[in-house]
Design an enzyme around this catalytic site. Structure first.
Site, PDB file in Angstrom:
ATOM      1  N   GLY A  52       0.820  -1.200   0.000  1.00 22.42           N
ATOM      2  CA  GLY A  52       0.000   0.000   0.000  1.00 22.42           C
ATOM      3  C   GLY A  52       0.851   1.245   0.000  1.00 22.42           C
ATOM      4  O   GLY A  52       2.079   1.188   0.106  1.00 22.42           O
ATOM      5  N   GLU A  53       0.160   2.377  -0.109  1.00 25.00           N
ATOM      6  CA  GLU A  53       0.864   3.653  -0.165  1.00 25.00           C
ATOM      7  C   GLU A  53       0.043   4.688   0.565  1.00 25.00           C
ATOM      8  O   GLU A  53      -1.177   4.762   0.403  1.00 25.00           O
ATOM      9  CB  GLU A  53       1.069   4.075  -1.618  1.00 25.00           C
ATOM     10  CG  GLU A  53       1.864   5.363  -1.773  1.00 25.00           C
ATOM     11  CD  GLU A  53       2.180   5.649  -3.234  1.00 25.00           C
ATOM     12  OE1 GLU A  53       2.893   6.630  -3.493  1.00 25.00           O
ATOM     13  OE2 GLU A  53       1.702   4.889  -4.096  1.00 25.00           O
ATOM     14  N   GLY A  54       0.697   5.472   1.403  1.00 28.54           N
ATOM     15  CA  GLY A  54       0.025   6.530   2.132  1.00 28.54           C
ATOM     16  C   GLY A  54       0.549   7.889   1.744  1.00 28.54           C
ATOM     17  O   GLY A  54       1.270   8.058   0.762  1.00 28.54           O
ATOM     18  N   PHE A 106       2.688   9.796   3.248  1.00 32.35           N
ATOM     19  CA  PHE A 106       4.084  10.095   3.529  1.00 32.35           C
ATOM     20  C   PHE A 106       5.030   8.931   3.276  1.00 32.35           C
ATOM     21  O   PHE A 106       6.215   9.034   3.556  1.00 32.35           O
ATOM     22  CB  PHE A 106       4.241  10.577   4.982  1.00 32.35           C
ATOM     23  CG  PHE A 106       3.438  11.801   5.271  1.00 32.35           C
ATOM     24  CD1 PHE A 106       3.879  13.042   4.861  1.00 32.35           C
ATOM     25  CD2 PHE A 106       2.225  11.718   5.923  1.00 32.35           C
ATOM     26  CE1 PHE A 106       3.140  14.180   5.105  1.00 32.35           C
ATOM     27  CE2 PHE A 106       1.476  12.848   6.179  1.00 32.35           C
ATOM     28  CZ  PHE A 106       1.930  14.082   5.774  1.00 32.35           C
ATOM     29  N   GLY A 107       4.525   7.817   2.789  1.00 28.34           N
ATOM     30  CA  GLY A 107       5.411   6.696   2.550  1.00 28.34           C
ATOM     31  C   GLY A 107       4.666   5.503   1.996  1.00 28.34           C
ATOM     32  O   GLY A 107       3.543   5.619   1.515  1.00 28.34           O
ATOM     33  N   GLU A 108       5.292   4.355   2.090  1.00 29.16           N
ATOM     34  CA  GLU A 108       4.736   3.137   1.515  1.00 29.16           C
ATOM     35  C   GLU A 108       4.852   1.982   2.506  1.00 29.16           C
ATOM     36  O   GLU A 108       5.678   2.014   3.429  1.00 29.16           O
ATOM     37  CB  GLU A 108       5.469   2.772   0.224  1.00 29.16           C
ATOM     38  CG  GLU A 108       5.340   3.801  -0.877  1.00 29.16           C
ATOM     39  CD  GLU A 108       6.129   3.451  -2.121  1.00 29.16           C
ATOM     40  OE1 GLU A 108       5.845   4.036  -3.174  1.00 29.16           O
ATOM     41  OE2 GLU A 108       7.030   2.588  -2.032  1.00 29.16           O
ATOM     42  N   LYS A 118       7.053  -0.665   6.909  1.00 28.52           N
ATOM     43  CA  LYS A 118       6.494   0.674   6.712  1.00 28.52           C
ATOM     44  C   LYS A 118       7.667   1.628   6.529  1.00 28.52           C
ATOM     45  O   LYS A 118       8.494   1.784   7.428  1.00 28.52           O
ATOM     46  CB  LYS A 118       5.638   1.075   7.901  1.00 28.52           C
ATOM     47  CG  LYS A 118       4.432   0.188   8.098  1.00 28.52           C
ATOM     48  CD  LYS A 118       3.662   0.514   9.367  1.00 28.52           C
ATOM     49  CE  LYS A 118       2.902   1.798   9.265  1.00 28.52           C
ATOM     50  NZ  LYS A 118       2.019   2.012  10.432  1.00 28.52           N
ATOM     51  N   ASP A 155      -9.816   2.651  13.465  1.00 29.31           N
ATOM     52  CA  ASP A 155     -10.041   2.089  12.126  1.00 29.31           C
ATOM     53  C   ASP A 155     -10.131   0.569  12.190  1.00 29.31           C
ATOM     54  O   ASP A 155      -9.535  -0.138  11.389  1.00 29.31           O
ATOM     55  CB  ASP A 155      -8.925   2.529  11.180  1.00 29.31           C
ATOM     56  CG  ASP A 155      -9.255   2.243   9.705  1.00 29.31           C
ATOM     57  OD1 ASP A 155     -10.428   1.947   9.415  1.00 29.31           O
ATOM     58  OD2 ASP A 155      -8.342   2.300   8.873  1.00 29.31           O
TER      59      ASP A 155
END
Length: 842
Positions: A555-557, A559-561, A593, A697
């Site tokens: 996944g990817e957010g 500020f990073g992956e 992360k 979440d």
């Protein structure tokens, strides 16, 4: 008055262009307007899985198109659709083969090829150059992908992509609108770099151009001048995200093109047309040496093999040195007939920049030796294109209508600004989402963006809604205090105190927002646990990053992956007492992360804080921090990863255990398995609650499984595109998992252990539906948020999730308690664990 009329003319021209945000009509796969003969494929498995069955939401034949045999990573099997005419394509929707619950084949990813003539095929790529689009995660739910950029095409090929040998099937719908402009290619000099002193470098190239680039010239394609995106007044600003300054414009410097002083462009059309006008959106930021063109001269060619006609059409623009706004310039073309145009745009200053060019035309029809101008004028024709005296009443009517619209828009903006000032006095972080933005903000092109109106008819009228907002806020705060809807006394406790006063077993967290990799936080924690820290505060050991072998991106957010990696020598590195299970000689998979090296200092600090928080967690059902790589950039944390992936994916690919599943070797789970999973999640959440940690979440997408069906609660869901539809995007704010959120979290922004209990109830519902559908699947995001209004009003009109057929009545009753409107009526995680555990022992 002259300037006012000029403004109206420019406004009308701007409204006249094709708009990707509104060009989103289904083109006819589902409803049959696209005929079977226009749908072909490279192969098909059976006659009943032929291309004619690749229609979204339809179940004819065996339910979908399936290419023959197992799809290999090197294969290029395709489904081809002939749209029958040039089309501005903006969206692609896909499904797998469900076949009334008997099929389970779908494409996890696909590529898109397209052609305007059926001979020359081009590959679609997004604005960052990626040709692969996310596909489906199950066989029944449709996935909608916006094309950024959109494309002009007639023929479309969808090419399934896979990393492993597998069977795929597809159902498809295409969305867009007719390309009445008729332009099939333009040629121009390549755009150039602008390096102004004191400003960022602007790359003014046509980055989405789909033709050829030779000798610094573009030819044979379309690109950013026809993508419907109008550049802003400041050319350094862009309407797209994650692109470079100057992206929306194609621009040239005067002295870079020799001494000619003009830019020459050629335009080729699908057929001969009678051109009434050309509209060019041009930048006019004269303070930086950019102006609209001073004049333009266009030549016409009736056929591609003919010579250019000698007599051109010339037009001189009125230069404006007072208004720096970008604008459309309308160039009259005097109804000249041609299939190709060549126009020379002359510089008025050092730079010239265009973001859109479109043409207006009618058809010339010959009948009985007389020529008639048919008014098959395309969508971009405005009421100002024909200045004939006979059209004067129409012209006056258009002017009056536009003036009235402008007056109404100005009134609404002023009214909204007043309302915003009133609303700011209320401490309501999640009050009716972006009400002011709805009236005065820019048009939003995100198809997932929703605006909130309450279901109750008394809130549908904007004037009533404005008057009800103070009451709405007080009522919600009173509800949090445990009071009823009538006559709330909100002076007795503040929103911060309410949860403590009536629900002492729930810790109201002083939330410290951790940006971390995903741009949000895994756990909301008391502020004292995440104060400033240094490397010596991190108890996790430093692991050699060269021993982490990348396998795939999870996944990817923001500020990073998050990467799936193989960690060489990790058991030996951790030594005795390692939390890793026995691997039986297999490699150790871990989730890594990784923070981007260019992340903000705030994100970097929060990343280290998250490491400190996770190092405190030690529970069999919570993901474990194993080690870190923080001695150099990029910063990494290494956590456990489970072979069976996340619970949502695991359950959605299985059926409940039965004689049929056993006989046909269908992947299955038993009711006992589901209960065991539920107990484990409640155990992990009981541990977090004992530390006053709030997850915020909790869902099946954030629960990982190993091969023994041991569950560990994690936080990867938000960063994965696979689950992007589970999050509600609010412009300028974080994404929210609203279908799992308690009403007080949505309306008041209050996240507590009690709101985690609510999410746990939804997670139980997911488990006992085998994750076959999304919670509240029949409600839109807007309606889900409307439903929270019914909870705080408590008038008996709340909509609850239905009882899953697999769920024992006593367990569904427990779910309903988790969704209690009043917080004290919800069980604790200790109580949930004690209530669920006996079900497993039975």
């Amino acid at each position: 008055m002259h300037l006012f009329l000029l403004l109206i003319l420019q406004t009308t021209a701007a409204f006249g262009q094709i708009d990707p945000a509104h060009c989103r009509y289904a083109l006819g796969m589902e409803d049959g307007r696209i005929k079977d003969d226009d749908i072909t494929a490279s192969s098909q498995w059976y006659e009943t899985t032929g291309p004619q069955y690749a229609r979204l939401n339809r179940e004819e034949g065996d339910g979908a198109w399936c290419p023959e045999g197992q799809l290999e990573p090197s294969d290029s099997q395709y489904l081809q659709v002939d749209l029958g005419r040039l089309t501005f394509l903006t969206i692609v929707g896909t499904q797998g083969r469900y076949a009334r619950s008997s099929g389970n084949e779908f494409a996890r990813a696909y590529r898109l090829n397209y052609s305007r003539d059926g001979l020359l095929w081009k590959s679609w790529r997004n604005r960052l150059g990626n040709p692969v689009m996310e596909g489906n995660k199950n066989a029944y739910a449709s996935v909608i992908n916006d094309l950024h950029p959109p494309i002009v095409t007639r023929h479309v090929r969808l090419i399934p992509v896979t990393k492993l040998s597998t069977t795929v099937c597809m159902r498809v719908e295409l969305y867009g609108c007719p390309w009445d402009d008729g332009l099939i290619s333009y040629a121009a000099p390549e755009g150039q770099l602008m390096m102004p002193p004191g400003y960022p470098i602007a790359s003014l190239n046509d980055s989405t151009y789909d033709g050829t680039r030779e000798r610094r010239r573009l030819s044979g394609g379309l690109g950013q001048l026809t993508d419907g995106v109008i550049g802003l007044d400041d050319f350094l600003l862009t309407r797209q995200y994650h692109v470079w300054p100057g992206y929306d414009y194609l621009g040239w410097r005067n002295d870079s093109l020799g001494t000619q002083g003009f830019v020459e462009m050629e335009f080729v059309f699908d057929r001969q047309r009678n051109f009434t006008s050309m509209k060019v959106h041009s930048n006019n930021m004269f303070s930086r040496g950019v102006k609209i063109f001073s004049s333009v001269s266009c030549q016409f060619k009736p056929h591609l093999i003919a010579n250019w006609e000698a007599e051109p059409v010339a037009f001189k623009t009125v230069l404006d040195d007072r208004n720096p706004s970008a604008r459309y310039v309308t160039v009259p073309l005097n109804r000249r007939a041609a299939k190709s145009l060549r126009c020379r745009f002359y510089f008025a200053d050092v730079w010239m920049m265009f973001s859109e060019i479109s043409f207006q035309s009618g058809n010339e029809i010959k009948h009985n030796n007389h020529t008639f101008q048919s008014e098959q004028v395309n969508k971009t024709t405005s009421c100002f294109d024909s200045p004939d005296v006979s059209n004067t009443p129409v012209l006056i009517g258009c002017l009056v209508t536009i003036i009235l619209l402008l007056v109404i828009i100005i009134f609404l903006i002023l009214w909204c600004q007043y309302d915003c000032k009133v609303l700011e006095k209320k401490d309501r972080r999640y009050r009716l989402i972006d009400w002011c933005y709805f009236l005065s903000g820019p048009a939003n092109t995100d198809p997932h963006y929703e605006r909130v109106f309450l279901l109750d008819p008394q809130y549908q009228n904007p004037a009533v809604l404005r008057n009800k907002l103070p009451e709405l806020s007080q009522s919600a705060e009173a509800s949090a205090c445990g009071g009823g809807y009538a006559e709330p006394d909100v002076t007795q406790c503040t929103p911060h105190q309410c949860f403590h006063s009536n629900a002492p077993h729930y810790a109201e967290t002083d939330i410290v927002r951790l940006q971390g990799v995903t741009g949000s936080n895994m756990y909301a924690v008391p502020a004292l646990t995440v104060d400033s820290l240094t490397r010596k505060d991190i108890s996790a050991a430093e692991f050699p990053r060269q021993q982490l072998i990348f396998r795939e991106k999870l996944g990817e957010g923001q500020f990073g992956e998050v990467h799936l990696c193989e960690a060489e020598g990790l058991p030996e590195f951790l030594g005795e007492g390692s939390p890793l299970p026995d691997r039986d000689g297999h490699s150790v998979l871990v989730a890594v992360k990784q923070l981007r090296a260019d992340a903000t200092s705030q994100a970097r600090n929060d990343f280290l804080k998250e490491i400190k928080i996770m190092s405190r967690l030690n529970d069999p059902n919570i993901i474990r921090l194993l080690c870190v790589c923080v001695s150099s950039d990029p910063l990494c944390m290494v956590t456990e990863y489970m072979e069976n992936g996340d619970l949502n994916m695991f359950l959605s690919q299985r059926e409940i255990e039965s004689t049929l599943t056993y006989a046909n070797n269908i992947p299955s789970v038993s009711l006992s398995d589901l209960l065991h999973m539920s107990v484990q999640i409640s155990s992990g959440m009981k541990y977090l609650a004992s530390l006053n940690f709030v997850h915020r979440d909790l869902a099946t997408r954030n629960c990982l499984l190993d091969r023994r069906l041991t569950i560990k609660i994690a936080d990867f869901g938000m960063s994965r595109n696979l689950y992007s539809s589970d999050y509600y995007r609010i412009q300028g704010r974080a994404v929210l998992p609203i279908r799992w959120m308690a009403w007080e979290s949505i309306l008041l922004g209050k996240f507590t252990t009690a709101s985690d209990v609510w999410a746990f109830g939804v997670t139980l519902w997911e488990i006992f539906t085998l994750c076959k559908e999304q919670p509240y699947s029949l409600l839109s995001d807007e309606q889900v948020i409307e439903n929270t209004g019914e909870f705080f009003r408590n008038q008996g009109r709340q909509i609850f999730l239905y009882g899953p057929p697999l769920c024992p009545p006593s367990l569904f009753e427990l779910m309903m308690r988790c969704w209690s409107r009043d917080i004290p009526d919800r069980p604790t995680f200790e109580g949930l664990y004690q209530a669920l555990r006996p079900h497993v022992s039975q």
